[in-house]
Design an enzyme around this catalytic site. Sequence first.
Site: not given
Length: 404
Positions: A259, A388
């Site tokens: 993240h 992703h």
Amino acid sequence: MKTVTSGSSTDFQNQEELKKHVFKTLDFYYPACIDHEKGGYINGFLDDGTITDTTTTKHLVATSRYIYNFSIGAILGGGDEYLEAARHGIRFLNEHHRDHQHNGYFFEMNGTEVENPAKMAYGHAFVLLASSIAYKAGLKEAKDVMENVFDLLETHFWDEEHGLYQDEWNADWTRLSPYRGQNPNMHLCEAMLSSYEATGNEVYLRRAYNLAKKVTIDLSDRSGGLVWENYTPKWEPDYEFNKGDTKDEFRPYGFIPGHQFEWAKLLMWLDRHRSEPWMLEKAEDIYERAWRLAWDEDYGGLFFAVSPELDVIDRDKNYWVMSEAIAASALLAAKTENQAYWEKYQLLFSYSADNLMDHEHGGWYKLLDRENEKYSQEKSSPPKTDYHPVAACYQAIIALDDPS
């Protein structure tokens, strides 16, 4: 005996190679993922493409991610079949995920029946992302979805006092969870940037800017410069919530290096449209910190989680973490023209090609242990869809197109 060609020698700075990889990934799922009986998409696949999801799980995030993937396929020149595959998902969003009594989007369905009626900011973020990219790809009907979900976010989730989005409501918007999280705000920043690029509406860009600054500057200052995952209702870091549980899909415990890379990517994406010096400064800072904490010098790849004291507490290698680091490396390389970022980009792609990409069937393996061994033959379960890697390739293509 079969031979599988490694992709580690592929030039991933070549846009055509990236496009090929996107289509190979999409073709693992398509057309098998199209659920002609219940509508929407099928989510569960083994490595060889065998379908495992017999309960017909329809996850809001997975539905949205499939729409995103197929819209990217259309944008990259894959043709009308991908646009129709995206339209198939928009139809299911409108007919079944959407709550026709109270508005909002149910988080999980079993076929066309509601399984989890929660109204999650994280799920609504992906509805906005999916509808915006679908609109950009040419699905005019996606504009109504965009406008509806943005209104919902502003009406029910936006916390004006703290300048961030709250996390979870019950179905009829009468009970708000005390939990607060950075993860939905991160994906809402992404969705706002995508919406701005699809429409040119400055409202989305302003919201993306405010979210990026609030999380990467204000919140990270409360936890030593990195972005913590879980927060109290007053947006103080909650170091006890889910303590030790790094495997929670949406609210993992710890500092999650993936993240930090994802925020570095978003800061450089924002910088393309509204550049201020703090964006590059912060992006480089959290990128380098995450790299030092997470890169495995012995086996390659990036560790998943570190503790508040910055000790590694989860050494697994997750497909999405590598994808986000790849995207961040590409955008930082394009912004700075620093060759070191391209070198890390190639290192990450080579590692992924050797360990995570399935060169025979397509798609990426979900999770490896520290020594890069798979835990199972399950390639995709809700809400994976390989969004992703597809998104990382798309961002890298853009970065390579405009290296300034």
